[in-house]
Design a protein around this motif. Structure first.
Motif, PDB file in Angstrom:
ATOM      1  N   ASN A  12       8.561  13.467   0.871  1.00  0.00           N
ATOM      2  CA  ASN A  12       7.684  12.563   2.122  1.00  0.00           C
ATOM      3  C   ASN A  12       8.458  12.645   3.373  1.00  0.00           C
ATOM      4  O   ASN A  12       7.681  12.052   3.670  1.00  0.00           O
ATOM      5  N   CYS A  13       8.969  13.290   3.455  1.00  0.00           N
ATOM      6  CA  CYS A  13       9.972  13.111   4.484  1.00  0.00           C
ATOM      7  C   CYS A  13      10.454  14.221   5.262  1.00  0.00           C
ATOM      8  O   CYS A  13      11.043  15.266   3.907  1.00  0.00           O
ATOM      9  N   SER A  14      10.864  13.818   6.468  1.00  0.00           N
ATOM     10  CA  SER A  14      11.413  15.736   7.098  1.00  0.00           C
ATOM     11  C   SER A  14      13.134  15.637   6.308  1.00  0.00           C
ATOM     12  O   SER A  14      13.611  14.709   5.808  1.00  0.00           O
ATOM     13  N   ARG A  15      14.440  16.507   6.490  1.00  0.00           N
ATOM     14  CA  ARG A  15      14.968  16.710   5.800  1.00  0.00           C
ATOM     15  C   ARG A  15      15.719  15.680   7.480  1.00  0.00           C
ATOM     16  O   ARG A  15      17.302  15.535   7.463  1.00  0.00           O
ATOM     17  N   LEU A  93       3.267  -4.802   0.538  1.00  0.00           N
ATOM     18  CA  LEU A  93       2.477  -3.769   0.749  1.00  0.00           C
ATOM     19  C   LEU A  93       3.618  -2.326   1.630  1.00  0.00           C
ATOM     20  O   LEU A  93       4.052  -3.150   2.872  1.00  0.00           O
ATOM     21  N   PHE A  94       4.033  -1.916   0.679  1.00  0.00           N
ATOM     22  CA  PHE A  94       4.497  -0.708   0.980  1.00  0.00           C
ATOM     23  C   PHE A  94       3.440   0.699   0.667  1.00  0.00           C
ATOM     24  O   PHE A  94       2.856   0.729  -0.192  1.00  0.00           O
ATOM     25  N   THR A  95       4.025   1.140   2.064  1.00  0.00           N
ATOM     26  CA  THR A  95       3.296   2.443   2.120  1.00  0.00           C
ATOM     27  C   THR A  95       3.968   3.438   1.974  1.00  0.00           C
ATOM     28  O   THR A  95       4.605   3.866   2.249  1.00  0.00           O
ATOM     29  N   ALA A  96       3.494   4.883   1.992  1.00  0.00           N
ATOM     30  CA  ALA A  96       4.610   6.432   1.386  1.00  0.00           C
ATOM     31  C   ALA A  96       3.414   7.060   1.653  1.00  0.00           C
ATOM     32  O   ALA A  96       2.087   7.502   1.337  1.00  0.00           O
ATOM     33  N   ARG A  97       3.967   7.967   2.913  1.00  0.00           N
ATOM     34  CA  ARG A  97       3.269   9.171   2.684  1.00  0.00           C
ATOM     35  C   ARG A  97       3.405  10.598   1.983  1.00  0.00           C
ATOM     36  O   ARG A  97       4.223  10.766   1.332  1.00  0.00           O
ATOM     37  N   GLU A 101       0.779  18.574   3.061  1.00  0.00           N
ATOM     38  CA  GLU A 101      -0.871  18.746   4.433  1.00  0.00           C
ATOM     39  C   GLU A 101      -0.594  17.187   4.732  1.00  0.00           C
ATOM     40  O   GLU A 101      -1.697  16.394   5.754  1.00  0.00           O
ATOM     41  N   ALA A 102      -1.321  16.402   3.186  1.00  0.00           N
ATOM     42  CA  ALA A 102      -2.073  15.187   3.530  1.00  0.00           C
ATOM     43  C   ALA A 102      -1.551  14.616   4.030  1.00  0.00           C
ATOM     44  O   ALA A 102      -1.221  13.635   5.314  1.00  0.00           O
ATOM     45  N   GLY A 103      -0.341  14.518   3.751  1.00  0.00           N
ATOM     46  CA  GLY A 103       0.789  13.579   4.805  1.00  0.00           C
ATOM     47  C   GLY A 103       0.959  13.724   5.966  1.00  0.00           C
ATOM     48  O   GLY A 103       1.049  12.997   6.947  1.00  0.00           O
ATOM     49  N   ARG A 104       1.313  15.384   6.866  1.00  0.00           N
ATOM     50  CA  ARG A 104       1.505  15.584   8.324  1.00  0.00           C
ATOM     51  C   ARG A 104       0.019  14.971   8.585  1.00  0.00           C
ATOM     52  O   ARG A 104       0.162  14.797   9.989  1.00  0.00           O
ATOM     53  N   ASN A 105      -1.050  14.814   7.751  1.00  0.00           N
ATOM     54  CA  ASN A 105      -2.139  14.391   8.065  1.00  0.00           C
ATOM     55  C   ASN A 105      -2.816  12.734   8.783  1.00  0.00           C
ATOM     56  O   ASN A 105      -3.645  11.941   9.224  1.00  0.00           O
ATOM     57  N   GLY A 106      -1.273  12.213   7.800  1.00  0.00           N
ATOM     58  CA  GLY A 106      -1.287  10.997   7.888  1.00  0.00           C
ATOM     59  C   GLY A 106      -1.993  10.343   7.222  1.00  0.00           C
ATOM     60  O   GLY A 106      -2.219   8.768   7.248  1.00  0.00           O
TER      61      GLY A 106
END
Length: 161
Positions: A12-15, A93-97, A101-106
């Motif tokens: 869930n993150c870029s290289r 509270l931890f959030t994960a992208r 596309e869903a993650g890129r949209n926040g």
């Protein structure tokens, strides 16, 4: 497991983000066969954390962001991964992208986790009072299996929007 394998495991993150993360102290000497879940906070970015788990023989990692506010230490709280009761300031509270596309949209998914992300250690060592009359090894194995199931459920929530 090598540093490169762990860095490439993040879903869930870029290289670039994975390349820039700070690995935990003692990474080179970790006994991977004994680790159900590796969790750590980034020493250079205090609100960032990471979870890495073995899935079908390979690592799968997710990048997390801790809430920038904390609960009161007088508030009881529970980690929803290891199911350990703690003071409110020891749970965050931890959030994960989400992936893709869903993650890129926040779009994110979140849960309450031990603030230090040392859930695997707690699942083995901190036996709840109501289970202390049972065999400690058996209880620890059950807690670790439950932890693994909840972590994979969280991973699935990150994968699917």
């Amino acid at each position: 497991m090598t540093e490169q394998q762990v860095r490439r495991s993040f879903i869930n993150c870029s290289r670039g983000e994975a390349a820039g993360l700070t690995l935990p102290r003692g990474f080179a000497s970790l006994a991977w066969d004994d680790i159900e879940l590796l969790g750590w906070r980034d020493a250079k970015a205090p609100l960032r954390g990471y979870l890495v788990v073995q899935e079908e023989g390979r690592p799968v990692g997710i990048s997390l962001r801790a809430a920038d506010t904390r609960m009161s230490s007088r508030t009881p709280a529970m980690c929803l991964l290891c199911q350990t009761a703690r003071s409110g300031d020891a749970v965050s509270l931890f959030t994960a992208r989400r992936m893709g596309e869903a993650g890129r949209n926040g779009n994110t998914v979140g849960t309450y986790i031990c603030a230090d992300l040392r859930c695997a250690e707690r699942a083995r060592t901190e036996i709840p009072p109501w289970l202390r009359d049972r065999d400690p090894e058996e209880v620890a194995e059950e807690r670790v299996a439950d932890l693994r199931e909840r972590v994979h459920g969280f991973l699935d929530a990150v994968r699917h929007s």
